[in-house]
Enzyme design. Structure first.
Site, PDB file in Angstrom:
ATOM      1  N   HIS A  25      -3.994  -4.264  -6.820  1.00  0.00           N
ATOM      2  CA  HIS A  25      -4.240  -4.413  -8.357  1.00  0.00           C
ATOM      3  C   HIS A  25      -2.969  -5.353  -8.747  1.00  0.00           C
ATOM      4  CE1 HIS A  25      -5.821   0.363  -8.444  1.00  0.00           C
ATOM      5  NE2 HIS A  25      -6.561  -0.643  -8.781  1.00  0.00           N
TER       6      HIS A  25
ATOM      7  N   LYS B 119     -13.330  12.464 -15.048  1.00  0.00           N
ATOM      8  CA  LYS B 119     -12.730  12.373 -13.631  1.00  0.00           C
ATOM      9  C   LYS B 119     -11.189  12.851 -13.914  1.00  0.00           C
ATOM     10  CE  LYS B 119     -13.831   8.177 -10.872  1.00  0.00           C
ATOM     11  NZ  LYS B 119     -13.408   6.761 -10.761  1.00  0.00           N
TER      12      LYS B 119
ATOM     13  N   ARG C 122     -13.015  -7.228  -3.414  1.00  0.00           N
ATOM     14  CA  ARG C 122     -12.578  -6.741  -2.202  1.00  0.00           C
ATOM     15  C   ARG C 122     -13.492  -7.343  -1.157  1.00  0.00           C
ATOM     16  NH1 ARG C 122     -11.048  -0.968  -3.642  1.00  0.00           N
ATOM     17  NH2 ARG C 122     -13.137  -1.245  -4.428  1.00  0.00           N
TER      18      ARG C 122
ATOM     19  N   SER D 238      -7.069   3.086  -4.503  1.00  0.00           N
ATOM     20  CA  SER D 238      -6.173   4.248  -5.072  1.00  0.00           C
ATOM     21  C   SER D 238      -6.849   5.367  -4.282  1.00  0.00           C
ATOM     22  CB  SER D 238      -6.218   4.261  -6.583  1.00  0.00           C
ATOM     23  OG  SER D 238      -5.912   3.316  -7.219  1.00  0.00           O
TER      24      SER D 238
END
Ligand code: PNS
Length: 159
Positions: free
Chosen positions: A17, A41, A90, A127
């Site tokens: 990040h 979440k 990514r 993460s």
């Protein structure tokens, strides 16, 4: 004034990040990091903790602001006159969903999404993976800013 936003959950912020935020901060006059609140979440870190960590590790950039937001990303952009979203890509596997979101956001409000290819060093990094590896005692210190590693280890010890 050229403005952009880097949105995400940042639970917690990783070097991946940080790399994208740092690159965005060189391309734009003002960069907002939007910690998007997702009430369905349950995160490992609270929103204020995530913001505090992001502020600490982006302080030196000089043009980065960090805020939490509950709602649509396009509304965050509209309220702050931000025309561009910057996202890291990514791998090809990221592309399908990111394209859907970019097209939806553009259709909703005209906001553009700029994709930045992730530094290959971080192409596997997320993460969630960092939290899983750290939970089982794996070393993730090379994947996170020091202050985040310390906070993560502290949080896992508390659990
Ligand atoms: O770090 P993440 O969890 O991959 O980030 C995803 C995030 C928060 C950027 C995305 O879910 C989002 O933009 N949420 C805000 C709500 C919204 O605008 N939803 C519509 C997206 S088209």
């Amino acid at each position: 004034m050229r403005r952009a936003v880097c949105p995400g959950s940042f639970d917690p912020i990783t070097n991946g990040h940080l790399d994208i935020i740092s690159r965005a901060s060189k391309l734009y006059d003002e960069v907002y990091v939007a910690v998007m609140i997702n009430k369905s979440k349950q995160g490992l870190f609270g929103i204020d903790e995530r913001i505090d960590l992001i502020r600490q590790v982006t302080a030196d950039f000089g043009n980065v602001q960090v805020e939490a937001f509950h709602g649509l990303l396009v509304d965050f952009c509209k309220q702050r006159d931000i025309p561009a979203i910057v996202k890291g890509l990514r791998a090809v596997s990221d592309f399908d969903y990111e394209l859907q979101m970019a097209q939806m956001n553009n259709g909703l409000s005209g906001v553009e999404t700029l994709f930045v290819p992730t530094n290959p060093t971080y192409s596997f990094l997320s993460s969630s993976l960092v939290k899983e590896v750290a939970t089982w005692g794996g070393d993730v210190s090379h994947l996170l800013p020091d202050v985040v590693t310390e906070a993560l280890l502290r949080r896992l010890r508390e659990k």
